[in-house]
Design a protein around this motif. Structure first.
Motif, PDB file in Angstrom:
ATOM      1  N   LEU A  90       0.825  -1.199   0.000  1.00  0.00           N
ATOM      2  CA  LEU A  90       0.000   0.000   0.000  1.00  0.00           C
ATOM      3  C   LEU A  90       0.867   1.260   0.000  1.00  0.00           C
ATOM      4  O   LEU A  90       0.602   2.219  -0.734  1.00  0.00           O
ATOM      5  N   LEU A  91       1.917   1.241   0.802  1.00  0.00           N
ATOM      6  CA  LEU A  91       2.824   2.391   0.842  1.00  0.00           C
ATOM      7  C   LEU A  91       3.524   2.603  -0.501  1.00  0.00           C
ATOM      8  O   LEU A  91       3.628   3.730  -0.996  1.00  0.00           O
ATOM      9  N   ARG A  92       3.980   1.515  -1.093  1.00  0.00           N
ATOM     10  CA  ARG A  92       4.674   1.649  -2.374  1.00  0.00           C
ATOM     11  C   ARG A  92       3.721   2.138  -3.461  1.00  0.00           C
ATOM     12  O   ARG A  92       4.113   2.949  -4.313  1.00  0.00           O
ATOM     13  N   GLU A  93       2.487   1.666  -3.426  1.00  0.00           N
ATOM     14  CA  GLU A  93       1.505   2.100  -4.422  1.00  0.00           C
ATOM     15  C   GLU A  93       1.310   3.609  -4.393  1.00  0.00           C
ATOM     16  O   GLU A  93       1.132   4.239  -5.444  1.00  0.00           O
ATOM     17  N   HIS A  94       1.365   4.189  -3.209  1.00  0.00           N
ATOM     18  CA  HIS A  94       1.124   5.627  -3.066  1.00  0.00           C
ATOM     19  C   HIS A  94       2.425   6.421  -2.855  1.00  0.00           C
ATOM     20  O   HIS A  94       2.368   7.603  -2.535  1.00  0.00           O
ATOM     21  N   ARG A  95       3.562   5.741  -3.016  1.00  0.00           N
ATOM     22  CA  ARG A  95       4.876   6.380  -2.895  1.00  0.00           C
ATOM     23  C   ARG A  95       5.032   7.063  -1.527  1.00  0.00           C
ATOM     24  O   ARG A  95       5.438   8.225  -1.429  1.00  0.00           O
ATOM     25  N   LEU A  96       4.717   6.301  -0.507  1.00  0.00           N
ATOM     26  CA  LEU A  96       4.819   6.785   0.870  1.00  0.00           C
ATOM     27  C   LEU A  96       5.895   6.005   1.607  1.00  0.00           C
ATOM     28  O   LEU A  96       6.331   4.939   1.163  1.00  0.00           O
ATOM     29  N   GLU A  97       6.275   6.541   2.766  1.00  0.00           N
ATOM     30  CA  GLU A  97       7.336   5.906   3.562  1.00  0.00           C
ATOM     31  C   GLU A  97       6.851   5.374   4.904  1.00  0.00           C
ATOM     32  O   GLU A  97       7.533   4.529   5.512  1.00  0.00           O
ATOM     33  N   ALA A  98       5.719   5.834   5.385  1.00  0.00           N
ATOM     34  CA  ALA A  98       5.248   5.422   6.703  1.00  0.00           C
ATOM     35  C   ALA A  98       3.730   5.348   6.701  1.00  0.00           C
ATOM     36  O   ALA A  98       3.051   6.071   5.967  1.00  0.00           O
ATOM     37  N   LEU A  99       3.200   4.459   7.545  1.00  0.00           N
ATOM     38  CA  LEU A  99       1.755   4.252   7.630  1.00  0.00           C
ATOM     39  C   LEU A  99       1.317   4.351   9.085  1.00  0.00           C
ATOM     40  O   LEU A  99       1.853   3.649   9.957  1.00  0.00           O
ATOM     41  N   LEU A 100       0.313   5.181   9.334  1.00  0.00           N
ATOM     42  CA  LEU A 100      -0.246   5.370  10.665  1.00  0.00           C
ATOM     43  C   LEU A 100      -1.631   4.726  10.720  1.00  0.00           C
ATOM     44  O   LEU A 100      -2.484   5.000   9.868  1.00  0.00           O
ATOM     45  N   ILE A 101      -1.845   3.883  11.719  1.00  0.00           N
ATOM     46  CA  ILE A 101      -3.125   3.177  11.896  1.00  0.00           C
ATOM     47  C   ILE A 101      -3.711   3.579  13.233  1.00  0.00           C
ATOM     48  O   ILE A 101      -3.095   3.363  14.290  1.00  0.00           O
ATOM     49  N   GLN A 102      -4.932   4.149  13.204  1.00  0.00           N
ATOM     50  CA  GLN A 102      -5.558   4.646  14.427  1.00  0.00           C
ATOM     51  C   GLN A 102      -7.019   4.231  14.589  1.00  0.00           C
ATOM     52  O   GLN A 102      -7.635   4.592  15.585  1.00  0.00           O
ATOM     53  N   ARG A 103      -7.579   3.491  13.643  1.00  0.00           N
ATOM     54  CA  ARG A 103      -8.970   3.061  13.757  1.00  0.00           C
ATOM     55  C   ARG A 103      -9.048   1.642  14.324  1.00  0.00           C
ATOM     56  O   ARG A 103      -8.228   0.777  13.996  1.00  0.00           O
ATOM     57  N   VAL A 104     -10.050   1.398  15.139  1.00  0.00           N
ATOM     58  CA  VAL A 104     -10.198   0.116  15.834  1.00  0.00           C
ATOM     59  C   VAL A 104     -10.201  -1.073  14.870  1.00  0.00           C
ATOM     60  O   VAL A 104      -9.481  -2.058  15.101  1.00  0.00           O
ATOM     61  N   PRO A 105     -10.981  -1.066  13.773  1.00  0.00           N
ATOM     62  CA  PRO A 105     -10.963  -2.237  12.882  1.00  0.00           C
ATOM     63  C   PRO A 105      -9.598  -2.491  12.261  1.00  0.00           C
ATOM     64  O   PRO A 105      -9.178  -3.647  12.111  1.00  0.00           O
ATOM     65  N   ASN A 106      -8.909  -1.420  11.889  1.00  0.00           N
ATOM     66  CA  ASN A 106      -7.602  -1.583  11.248  1.00  0.00           C
ATOM     67  C   ASN A 106      -6.534  -2.015  12.243  1.00  0.00           C
ATOM     68  O   ASN A 106      -5.624  -2.779  11.900  1.00  0.00           O
ATOM     69  N   PHE A 107      -6.627  -1.516  13.466  1.00  0.00           N
ATOM     70  CA  PHE A 107      -5.708  -1.952  14.519  1.00  0.00           C
ATOM     71  C   PHE A 107      -5.871  -3.452  14.741  1.00  0.00           C
ATOM     72  O   PHE A 107      -4.876  -4.195  14.829  1.00  0.00           O
ATOM     73  N   ALA A 108      -7.111  -3.914  14.825  1.00  0.00           N
ATOM     74  CA  ALA A 108      -7.355  -5.343  15.030  1.00  0.00           C
ATOM     75  C   ALA A 108      -6.824  -6.157  13.852  1.00  0.00           C
ATOM     76  O   ALA A 108      -6.218  -7.220  14.032  1.00  0.00           O
ATOM     77  N   TRP A 109      -7.072  -5.680  12.643  1.00  0.00           N
ATOM     78  CA  TRP A 109      -6.566  -6.386  11.458  1.00  0.00           C
ATOM     79  C   TRP A 109      -5.046  -6.483  11.486  1.00  0.00           C
ATOM     80  O   TRP A 109      -4.481  -7.563  11.295  1.00  0.00           O
ATOM     81  N   ALA A 110      -4.373  -5.359  11.731  1.00  0.00           N
ATOM     82  CA  ALA A 110      -2.912  -5.323  11.661  1.00  0.00           C
ATOM     83  C   ALA A 110      -2.243  -6.124  12.765  1.00  0.00           C
ATOM     84  O   ALA A 110      -1.104  -6.571  12.601  1.00  0.00           O
ATOM     85  N   THR A 111      -2.927  -6.301  13.884  1.00  0.00           N
ATOM     86  CA  THR A 111      -2.346  -7.014  15.033  1.00  0.00           C
ATOM     87  C   THR A 111      -2.909  -8.417  15.178  1.00  0.00           C
ATOM     88  O   THR A 111      -2.716  -9.053  16.211  1.00  0.00           O
ATOM     89  N   CYS A 112      -3.617  -8.889  14.156  1.00  0.00           N
ATOM     90  CA  CYS A 112      -4.164 -10.250  14.158  1.00  0.00           C
ATOM     91  C   CYS A 112      -5.187 -10.459  15.273  1.00  0.00           C
ATOM     92  O   CYS A 112      -5.229 -11.516  15.896  1.00  0.00           O
ATOM     93  N   GLY A 113      -5.991  -9.428  15.517  1.00  0.00           N
ATOM     94  CA  GLY A 113      -7.119  -9.603  16.421  1.00  0.00           C
ATOM     95  C   GLY A 113      -7.063  -8.887  17.743  1.00  0.00           C
ATOM     96  O   GLY A 113      -7.916  -9.115  18.610  1.00  0.00           O
ATOM     97  N   ALA A 114      -6.102  -7.998  17.959  1.00  0.00           N
ATOM     98  CA  ALA A 114      -6.000  -7.304  19.250  1.00  0.00           C
ATOM     99  C   ALA A 114      -7.098  -6.244  19.380  1.00  0.00           C
ATOM    100  O   ALA A 114      -7.512  -5.631  18.402  1.00  0.00           O
ATOM    101  N   SER A 115      -7.542  -6.038  20.614  1.00  0.00           N
ATOM    102  CA  SER A 115      -8.581  -5.049  20.913  1.00  0.00           C
ATOM    103  C   SER A 115      -7.939  -3.796  21.481  1.00  0.00           C
ATOM    104  O   SER A 115      -7.229  -3.858  22.488  1.00  0.00           O
ATOM    105  N   ALA A 116      -8.223  -2.650  20.857  1.00  0.00           N
ATOM    106  CA  ALA A 116      -7.635  -1.380  21.300  1.00  0.00           C
ATOM    107  C   ALA A 116      -8.715  -0.321  21.414  1.00  0.00           C
ATOM    108  O   ALA A 116      -8.585   0.779  20.909  1.00  0.00           O
ATOM    109  N   TYR A 117      -9.804  -0.686  22.084  1.00  0.00           N
ATOM    110  CA  TYR A 117     -10.886   0.272  22.302  1.00  0.00           C
ATOM    111  C   TYR A 117     -11.257   0.273  23.780  1.00  0.00           C
ATOM    112  O   TYR A 117     -10.988  -0.667  24.523  1.00  0.00           O
ATOM    113  N   VAL A 118     -11.875   1.356  24.195  1.00  0.00           N
ATOM    114  CA  VAL A 118     -12.509   1.452  25.511  1.00  0.00           C
ATOM    115  C   VAL A 118     -13.976   1.793  25.311  1.00  0.00           C
ATOM    116  O   VAL A 118     -14.865   1.076  25.764  1.00  0.00           O
TER     117      VAL A 118
END
Length: 365
Positions: A16-44
């Motif tokens: 995804l980064l290479r497609e958009h010619r980027l160097e870093a990716l920031l993930i801050q949404r609950v569904p994406n956090f869970a996806w990227a961490t293989c199922g971790a919960s990061a909500y209150v």
């Protein structure tokens, strides 16, 4: 979590980064956090999709930025240190400053609006919807739990209960198994015909009830709907229930590898017309692929995505007073209804020589 799952997701993020010619990716949404961490919960707050921790992928590392009151649970309960994330722990008011310091000078993309970052939120549903084998196993487990919760709850419903009481039964049965009921909709009697998205009220049930559950566990979300009627179902309502089952069956049968999602959508529209309800599809969306949201996106006539093996779908056709909804998984030879319930009455629909079983309204005579 197997290393392979994490590796595949990190590779997808890199693409995804290479497609958009980027160097870093920031993930801050609950569904994406869970996806990227293989199922971790990061909500209150379950009403918010903003994560209590941020993931930052850079050329030099995998960073997790969070405050000092969230870090211990993320380390211990979620096992994210062991997963290889480098923790950066700040006080609650310093998180943004740490993100800015770690991403300074880098071309940044993010899964939500963030100052100076390219907004990549639209890319994530397509990353999440293609479930890996480990995710498929978790989805099947979740679906079994949701089906059991629905079955137990709806069979406990009695005339005289309020919608709030029914919702409490459904929510409790889900939570008892460790499933978070992120959608818990209840309608009784005339409210079944009045509202497609019925938030529960203090109304007392007389004869008819619809229960809708979207349950989350390990980030994944599974959807299921069932209806119950005390006494014989009126003929007009039976006709509607039969029709919506036929529409759902047609869409499920059409959801096969290589088909485009808009082809499935069009199959549904044709089934509405064939059943004698050509305009009811306009009253509610028809569903779409499931994953880390109840629907990763809603299918339309413009949706060109291909159906693939291992994806999950939840179609939800409605005709005023009736609805059909289960979560299915696409297999190489056939589709599997993940939220099927043993001993639930069924409507058997024949589609091009194959039988597709859809749930009937449970009649208590």
């Amino acid at each position: 979590m197997e290393t392979r799952e994490l590796d595949v997701k990190l590779a997808a993020a890199g693409d995804l980064l290479r497609e958009h010619r980027l160097e870093a990716l920031l993930i801050q949404r609950v569904p994406n956090f869970a996806w990227a961490t293989c199922g971790a919960s990061a909500y209150v707050n379950t009403a918010s999709d903003e994560s209590v921790a941020s993931l930052l992928l850079t050329p030099t590392g995998r960073h997790l930025i969070t405050n000092n009151n969230e870090a211990p649970r993320l380390e211990q309960d979620e096992g994210l240190t062991a997963q290889g994330w480098e923790f950066h722990i700040t006080e609650w008011h310093e998180v943004s400053e740490k993100i800015d310091a770690l991403s300074h000078g880098l071309q940044l993309g993010a899964d939500c609006p963030y100052p100076g970052a390219l907004d990549l939120r639209r890319a994530f549903p397509r990353l999440r919807m293609n479930l890996l084998p480990q995710e498929q196993a978790r989805m099947k487990s979740l679906a079994g739990m949701c089906a059991e919760a629905m079955d137990r709850a709806i069979r406990s419903v009695q005339p005289g209960m309020t919608e709030h009481e029914i919702a409490a039964r459904l929510g409790a049965e889900a939570l008892r198994q460790g499933v978070l009921p992120i959608v818990n909709l209840i309608a009784t009697d005339d409210r079944v015909t009045s509202f497609r998205h019925p938030l529960p009220t203090s109304k007392v049930m007389e004869k008819y009830a619809m229960l809708v559950l979207c349950g989350r566990r390990h980030g994944l979300v599974c959807s299921v709907t069932r209806l119950i009627h005390f006494g014989r179902l009126p003929e007009d309502l039976r006709r509607r229930a039969q029709a919506v089952a036929e529409i759902d069956a047609a869409m499920i049968a059409a959801t096969r590898p290589g088909q485009r999602v808009n082809q499935v959508f069009r199959t549904g529209l044709a089934a509405y017309a064939k059943a004698g309800f050509p305009n009811e599809w306009r009253m509610h969306h028809q569903g779409g692929p499931a994953g880390y949201e109840p629907r990763e996106f809603v299918a339309t006539d413009e949706t060109q995505d291909l159906v693939r093996v291992g994806q999950a779908y939840a179609w939800n056709p409605t005709i005023t007073g009736a609805k059909s909804e289960d979560t299915i998984m696409i297999g190489p030879e056939r589709n599997e209804t993940l939220t099927a319930m043993a001993d639930w009455p069924a409507i058997e629909v024949s589609i091009d020589g194959q039988k597709v079983s859809r749930p009937a309204v449970l009649e208590i005579l």
